[in-house]
Design an enzyme around this catalytic site. Structure first.
Site, mmCIF file in Angstrom:
data_model
loop_
_atom_site.group_PDB
_atom_site.id
_atom_site.type_symbol
_atom_site.label_atom_id
_atom_site.label_comp_id
_atom_site.label_asym_id
_atom_site.label_seq_id
_atom_site.Cartn_x
_atom_site.Cartn_y
_atom_site.Cartn_z
ATOM 1 C CG MET A 155 3.470 9.409 2.070
ATOM 2 S SD MET A 155 2.363 8.054 2.147
ATOM 3 C CE MET A 155 1.912 7.452 0.626
ATOM 4 C CB CYS A 156 10.320 9.181 0.753
ATOM 5 S SG CYS A 156 10.233 10.866 0.421
ATOM 6 N N GLY A 157 9.582 6.329 -0.491
ATOM 7 C CA GLY A 157 9.731 4.982 -0.173
ATOM 8 C C GLY A 157 11.158 4.716 -0.137
ATOM 9 N NE ARG A 207 6.334 5.259 1.906
ATOM 10 C CZ ARG A 207 5.741 5.169 3.034
ATOM 11 N NH1 ARG A 207 4.584 4.529 3.213
ATOM 12 N NH2 ARG A 207 5.905 5.988 3.768
#
Lengths: 308, 233
Positions: free
Chosen positions: A1-3, A31
């Protein structure tokens, strides 16, 4: 994911961008809690540059700082330095071009990595959730005009400070990127750039975005032109943000595979993967909009000022 | 004690599970449930299986109104990915914009987005009606199987790619058609039905409508259509 998150204040160059972006990252923390970082654009008090250097983990802090200072002093005057969470921040007056500066400071024998270089750019990052970032570094009180942030879920490469985002676009002072997604032609691109003499410091596919933009700009293209070309040249899923002293922008892959929300009001531009980040940090103003795929957009502070 | 007829539920400081449990317990024929401070949180108002109205006073995150069967959900803000995904019946109406995959795989019911939809609205729709007051992004109606989509504004690239059945109407420009999507002229009764549906939701009716349907060349493999298949796969 990663934000990923971006914020630009249209009205003032001394907005609490550090606090706003931290608030956004904390809301996006689910995330990815592996590491967090911010690239903030601050004021330029004089002609000095700021350089953040990541210190090697395999030696004691004091001697690592000494080595860093010695190396930097061979190519720049050092006005000030401060150690902060595995990195050292230096205020310098450079005495050579960026390529030579990096080559000397990043001498492979000493294991230093330049994390950022520029007159306005402050780039801080560390392993752990955004909340840890707030504890370790005094970004809550940082005042500036705009910035970008990242909270990481590592999927393909290791979790350490060096592999964390944002990434400086190596070679271009004051240009930083954050990325959510996967660059699936990373190895092909990396091979091409390594053959051109570019040194990669991580195995994180996101690092190649800054390298790509820097390469395009060295061929005479503007940042915006480079971003447009990246929509075709980068393969895979990506939403990435860029920040320079004048610009905040995004680019998104043709399939729109990673989320991207913008909210623009008279006062600010906010960008995040999820609207929840914008509401948590900035309240209920403005209408959230998700662009389609194969798109880029930039906001210029100079243009905002001209319109005001 | 019977539940209040028009209950108000505040999301602030509460878990998604608690909020959804409260919404379900408050819902019923003739009831109007207000939900305050949704703050764009995900999974609000999912799997509502009885009639009644739920109004979110602000933006919602992913999958709001997902798997809805009979409730009327209104969002006074924007919605994130997958609004009304997998809905069976009922209504989900968004005052602002919607993210990717609006009305994905719905089997019935009505989804209204007053603003724009991002990519892949109505992907794999199996019934129902999706009204989009603004523009629709890339690959809207991808692999649609039944139902109707109305885009009042412009449609992005690869509209209705590989659709099996169903109908898409577009008021504005189509950036490009997807594989095996065919433009036809709508009939008078088509136009009347679309105008009535839009007017009921206070969406301006476009002057012209294009009708997009399946060319049905991808239903069965034909060697003569090899090039079409190559392009589609």
């Amino acid at each position: 994911m990663c934000g990923i998150a971006g914020y630009l204040d249209k009205r003032t160059a001394s907005a609490p961008v550090g606090n706003v972006l931290l608030g956004m990252l904390e809301a996006l923390g689910k995330r990815g809690p592996d590491s967090a970082g911010l690239a903030l654009m601050g004021p330029t008090p004089d002609s000095r540059e700021v350089c953040w250097i990541c210190l090697p983990e395999d030696r004691d802090l004091e001697s690592a700082v000494d080595v860093a200072l010695d190396l930097v002093k061979s190519v720049a005057r050092v006005r000030d330095h401060r150690v902060s969470g595995g990195m050292v921040r230096l205020e310098i007056a450079r005495q050579c071009d960026v390529v030579e500066f990096c080559r000397r400071v990043e001498d492979p024998r000493h294991g230093l990595e330049i994390v950022s270089l520029g007159k306005n750019l402050e780039l801080v990052k560390q392993v752990g959730s955004p909340r840890n970032l707030a504890h370790a570094l005094d970004v809550r009180r940082f005042k500036g005009s705009h910035g970008i942030g990242h909270t990481r879920l590592s999927t393909e490469s290791k979790v350490d400070l060096s592999h964390s985002q944002p990434f400086w676009a190596r070679g271009v002072p004051d240009l930083a990127t954050v990325h959510n997604g996967h660059i699936t032609n990373y190895h092909r691109l990396r091979r091409i750039y390594e053959q051109k003499g570019v040194r990669f410091f991580t195995e994180n596919d996101s690092e190649v975005i800054g390298v790509y933009l820097a390469d395009q700009m060295s061929a005479g293209r503007s940042l915006e032109e480079a971003m447009v070309r990246s929509l075709q040249d980068l393969d895979g899923s990506f939403t990435y943000l860029v920040a320079t002293p004048d610009l905040l922008g995004y680019a998104r892959d043709p399939f729109a595979l990673k989320p991207l929300i913008t909210v623009e009001t008279d006062g600010y531009v906010a960008i995040a993967n999820e609207e929840v980040a914008i509401r948590a940090a900035l309240g209920t103003d403005g209408v959230a909009h998700e662009p389609s795929g194969n798109v880029h957009r930039i906001w210029s502070r100079a243009r905002q000022a001209a319109l005001a | 004690m019977s539940p209040a007829r028009n209950p108000v539920i505040d999301c602030a400081g509460r878990s998604t599970r608690d909020i959804n449990r409260d919404i379900r317990a408050s819902l019923g024929p003739g009831r109007r449930v207000k939900v305050r401070n949704p703050a764009a949180r995900h999974n609000l108002g999912v799997a509502l299986l009885s009639p009644g109205a739920v109004g979110f006073e602000g933006s919602v995150g992913y999958y709001c109104g997902g798997m809805n069967d009979g409730a009327t959900v209104t969002v006074n803000g924007s919605a994130g990915w997958g609004v009304a995904e997998g809905m069976l019946s009922g209504t989900v109406e968004v005052a602002g914009n919607a993210g990717n995959g609006a009305a994905a795989s719905i089997r019935g019911g009505l989804v209204v987005v007053k603003g724009d939809c991002a990519a892949r609205a109505g992907v794999s729709m199996k019934g129902g009606l999706l009204l989009i007051g603004g523009d629709a992004g890339y690959m809207t109606a991808f692999m649609m199987q039944r139902g109707t989509i109305v885009i009042v504004g412009n449609a992005g690239h690869a509209l209705a790619d590989s659709m099996y059945e169903g109908v898409v109407y577009v008021g504005g420009e189509i950036e490009s058609l997807g594989n095996d999507a065919v433009v036809k002229a709508p009939s008078r009764s088509d136009r009347q039905a679309i105008a009535a549906a839009l007017e009921e939701h206070h969406i301006p009716v476009p002057k012209r409508l294009k009708k997009v349907v399946s060319g049905r060349k991808l239903w069965n493999f034909e060697h003569a259509e090899l090039e079409t298949w190559r392009a589609a796969l």
